[in-house]
Design a protein around this motif. Structure first.
Motif, PDB file in Angstrom:
ATOM      1  N   PRO A   1       0.818  -1.216   0.000  1.00  0.00           N
ATOM      2  CA  PRO A   1       0.000   0.000   0.000  1.00  0.00           C
ATOM      3  C   PRO A   1       0.855   1.271   0.000  1.00  0.00           C
ATOM      4  O   PRO A   1       0.505   2.262  -0.644  1.00  0.00           O
ATOM      5  CB  PRO A   1      -0.827  -0.122   1.282  1.00  0.00           C
ATOM      6  CG  PRO A   1      -0.876  -1.583   1.561  1.00  0.00           C
ATOM      7  CD  PRO A   1       0.457  -2.104   1.133  1.00  0.00           C
ATOM      8  N   SER A   2       1.976   1.244   0.721  1.00  0.00           N
ATOM      9  CA  SER A   2       2.870   2.408   0.741  1.00  0.00           C
ATOM     10  C   SER A   2       3.450   2.665  -0.638  1.00  0.00           C
ATOM     11  O   SER A   2       3.451   3.799  -1.132  1.00  0.00           O
ATOM     12  CB  SER A   2       4.018   2.186   1.739  1.00  0.00           C
ATOM     13  OG  SER A   2       3.557   2.081   3.056  1.00  0.00           O
ATOM     14  N   ALA A   3       3.971   1.612  -1.253  1.00  0.00           N
ATOM     15  CA  ALA A   3       4.586   1.756  -2.572  1.00  0.00           C
ATOM     16  C   ALA A   3       3.570   2.256  -3.599  1.00  0.00           C
ATOM     17  O   ALA A   3       3.864   3.133  -4.413  1.00  0.00           O
ATOM     18  CB  ALA A   3       5.182   0.427  -3.015  1.00  0.00           C
ATOM     19  N   THR A   4       2.370   1.703  -3.542  1.00  0.00           N
ATOM     20  CA  THR A   4       1.322   2.117  -4.480  1.00  0.00           C
ATOM     21  C   THR A   4       0.965   3.578  -4.282  1.00  0.00           C
ATOM     22  O   THR A   4       0.791   4.323  -5.259  1.00  0.00           O
ATOM     23  CB  THR A   4       0.075   1.237  -4.305  1.00  0.00           C
ATOM     24  OG1 THR A   4       0.421  -0.133  -4.557  1.00  0.00           O
ATOM     25  CG2 THR A   4      -1.030   1.659  -5.264  1.00  0.00           C
TER      26      THR A   4
ATOM     27  N   ALA B   1       9.689  -2.156  -6.269  1.00  0.00           N
ATOM     28  CA  ALA B   1       9.140  -2.932  -5.160  1.00  0.00           C
ATOM     29  C   ALA B   1       7.760  -3.484  -5.496  1.00  0.00           C
ATOM     30  O   ALA B   1       7.435  -4.625  -5.144  1.00  0.00           O
ATOM     31  CB  ALA B   1       9.075  -2.073  -3.899  1.00  0.00           C
ATOM     32  N   ILE B   2       6.953  -2.683  -6.168  1.00  0.00           N
ATOM     33  CA  ILE B   2       5.617  -3.139  -6.565  1.00  0.00           C
ATOM     34  C   ILE B   2       5.717  -4.363  -7.460  1.00  0.00           C
ATOM     35  O   ILE B   2       4.920  -5.305  -7.355  1.00  0.00           O
ATOM     36  CB  ILE B   2       4.850  -2.008  -7.287  1.00  0.00           C
ATOM     37  CG1 ILE B   2       4.450  -0.915  -6.286  1.00  0.00           C
ATOM     38  CG2 ILE B   2       3.610  -2.548  -7.990  1.00  0.00           C
ATOM     39  CD1 ILE B   2       3.869   0.319  -6.929  1.00  0.00           C
TER      40      ILE B   2
ATOM     41  N   GLY C   1       8.141  -6.510  -7.415  1.00  0.00           N
ATOM     42  CA  GLY C   1       8.947  -7.552  -6.799  1.00  0.00           C
ATOM     43  C   GLY C   1      10.373  -7.585  -7.299  1.00  0.00           C
ATOM     44  O   GLY C   1      11.051  -8.617  -7.197  1.00  0.00           O
ATOM     45  N   ARG C   2      10.851  -6.473  -7.822  1.00  0.00           N
ATOM     46  CA  ARG C   2      12.202  -6.407  -8.390  1.00  0.00           C
ATOM     47  C   ARG C   2      13.080  -5.427  -7.612  1.00  0.00           C
ATOM     48  O   ARG C   2      13.962  -4.788  -8.164  1.00  0.00           O
ATOM     49  CB  ARG C   2      12.136  -5.995  -9.870  1.00  0.00           C
ATOM     50  CG  ARG C   2      11.389  -7.001 -10.728  1.00  0.00           C
ATOM     51  CD  ARG C   2      11.491  -6.702 -12.212  1.00  0.00           C
ATOM     52  NE  ARG C   2      10.886  -5.426 -12.561  1.00  0.00           N
ATOM     53  CZ  ARG C   2      11.575  -4.419 -13.095  1.00  0.00           C
ATOM     54  NH1 ARG C   2      12.872  -4.504 -13.296  1.00  0.00           N
ATOM     55  NH2 ARG C   2      10.943  -3.291 -13.400  1.00  0.00           N
ATOM     56  N   GLN C   3      12.858  -5.333  -6.296  1.00  0.00           N
ATOM     57  CA  GLN C   3      13.570  -4.356  -5.492  1.00  0.00           C
ATOM     58  C   GLN C   3      15.078  -4.570  -5.460  1.00  0.00           C
ATOM     59  O   GLN C   3      15.839  -3.628  -5.218  1.00  0.00           O
ATOM     60  CB  GLN C   3      13.023  -4.327  -4.063  1.00  0.00           C
ATOM     61  CG  GLN C   3      13.155  -5.616  -3.283  1.00  0.00           C
ATOM     62  CD  GLN C   3      11.984  -6.556  -3.500  1.00  0.00           C
ATOM     63  OE1 GLN C   3      11.111  -6.314  -4.328  1.00  0.00           O
ATOM     64  NE2 GLN C   3      11.960  -7.642  -2.729  1.00  0.00           N
ATOM     65  N   LYS C   4      15.539  -5.790  -5.735  1.00  0.00           N
ATOM     66  CA  LYS C   4      16.983  -6.046  -5.753  1.00  0.00           C
ATOM     67  C   LYS C   4      17.673  -5.352  -6.933  1.00  0.00           C
ATOM     68  O   LYS C   4      18.906  -5.266  -6.979  1.00  0.00           O
ATOM     69  CB  LYS C   4      17.253  -7.555  -5.781  1.00  0.00           C
ATOM     70  CG  LYS C   4      16.916  -8.251  -4.468  1.00  0.00           C
ATOM     71  CD  LYS C   4      17.334  -9.711  -4.500  1.00  0.00           C
ATOM     72  CE  LYS C   4      16.982 -10.411  -3.190  1.00  0.00           C
ATOM     73  NZ  LYS C   4      17.759  -9.877  -2.055  1.00  0.00           N
ATOM     74  N   ASN C   5      16.892  -4.868  -7.875  1.00  0.00           N
ATOM     75  CA  ASN C   5      17.460  -4.150  -9.028  1.00  0.00           C
ATOM     76  C   ASN C   5      17.555  -2.652  -8.774  1.00  0.00           C
ATOM     77  O   ASN C   5      17.644  -1.865  -9.715  1.00  0.00           O
ATOM     78  CB  ASN C   5      16.610  -4.397 -10.279  1.00  0.00           C
ATOM     79  CG  ASN C   5      16.605  -5.852 -10.715  1.00  0.00           C
ATOM     80  OD1 ASN C   5      17.454  -6.633 -10.298  1.00  0.00           O
ATOM     81  ND2 ASN C   5      15.638  -6.220 -11.539  1.00  0.00           N
ATOM     82  N   TRP C   6      17.542  -2.225  -7.528  1.00  0.00           N
ATOM     83  CA  TRP C   6      17.492  -0.802  -7.188  1.00  0.00           C
ATOM     84  C   TRP C   6      18.611   0.016  -7.829  1.00  0.00           C
ATOM     85  O   TRP C   6      18.435   1.197  -8.122  1.00  0.00           O
ATOM     86  CB  TRP C   6      17.506  -0.609  -5.677  1.00  0.00           C
ATOM     87  CG  TRP C   6      18.655  -1.244  -4.934  1.00  0.00           C
ATOM     88  CD1 TRP C   6      18.639  -2.442  -4.276  1.00  0.00           C
ATOM     89  CD2 TRP C   6      19.973  -0.713  -4.771  1.00  0.00           C
ATOM     90  NE1 TRP C   6      19.864  -2.697  -3.710  1.00  0.00           N
ATOM     91  CE2 TRP C   6      20.701  -1.645  -3.993  1.00  0.00           C
ATOM     92  CE3 TRP C   6      20.611   0.452  -5.195  1.00  0.00           C
ATOM     93  CZ2 TRP C   6      22.040  -1.455  -3.634  1.00  0.00           C
ATOM     94  CZ3 TRP C   6      21.939   0.656  -4.845  1.00  0.00           C
ATOM     95  CH2 TRP C   6      22.648  -0.288  -4.075  1.00  0.00           C
TER      96      TRP C   6
END
Length: 229
Positions: free
Chosen positions: A60-63, A139-140, A142-147
């Motif tokens: 919800p935060s990311a959205t 993050a939405i 699911g690819r947060q490791k690609n920051w």
């Protein structure tokens, strides 16, 4: 590789600046329509404090950050807002070893740390918001490791943020943020002039406009009745 959707969003935002000389490019960032040299004086008085308490891997935060909050940068609403982003919500400090435990695990602590560094390295809201937007977009999906892709995508320098992160400044600063964010029942917590708007956070524009008492009234507030003395 950053998604085509994200690239399109950034490209559309940057469209007015396509013909700027590369030497001047550092002055312009996605959502940076009101940078250091922007003319915001007509709206400068009595700005409204808009605070967002969130956790980086809370969906919800990311959205909210990606879908709702970015609207203020595409209108004159940004001119009447002091935006405060506060990560690390619902994290806590392990008293035994002083490590930080995040609600959604180590990946969230990593992203919280990076976002903390961006907030503290750059005072320019257009810079740190653009980077946080990109992180949260990943993050939405699911690819947060690609920051790390976000720095090249936005043409933002990695060094100041990574220096902060690797020197553990982010953890120290994170503990200060945690002190600001007592356990919250839901995320994000959005506050207008230090008053929570509860689960109405997606309608924050209404509350900002009603709280604003300066002149002139931004076009973004048309349709909302503002409180005046």
């Amino acid at each position: 590789m950053v998604s085509p959707k994200l690239a399109m969003i950034f490209a559309l935002t940057l469209l007015p600046f396509l013909f700027i000389n590369k030497s001047d490019a550092a002055s312009y960032y996605p959502f940076g329509l009101h940078g250091d040299g922007a003319e915001v004086a007509p709206f400068a008085s009595q700005k409204v404090d808009l605070s967002v308490y969130y956790a980086s891997l809370s969906q919800p935060s990311a959205t909210f950050i990606v879908k709702n909050l970015e609207e203020i940068f595409h209108s004159d609403l940004i001119n009447i807002i002091n935006l405060h982003l506060v990560p690390w919500a619902n994290a806590y400090v392990n008293k035994t070893n002083q490590s930080i435990i995040c609600q959604n695990g180590p990946d969230e602590c990593e992203l919280n740390s990076l976002e903390t560094c961006a907030l503290n390295v750059w005072n320019d809201v257009s810079k740190h918001y653009a980077l946080i937007y990109c992180f949260e977009f990943l993050a939405i999906e699911g690819r947060q490791k690609n920051w790390q892709d976000c720095f090249s995508q936005l043409d933002l320098p990695e060094e100041p943020v990574l220096n902060c992160y690797t020197r553990e400044n982010a953890t120290e600063i994170g503990q200060k943020y945690i002190n600001e964010t007592a356990p919250l029942e839901f995320l994000p917590l959005v506050m207008v002039n230090n008053e929570s708007i509860g689960k109405e956070y997606e309608n924050f524009t209404r509350y900002v406009c009603e709280a604003y008492r300066g002149t002139p009234v931004p076009a973004a507030c048309n349709g909302w009745s503002t409180n005046k003395f």
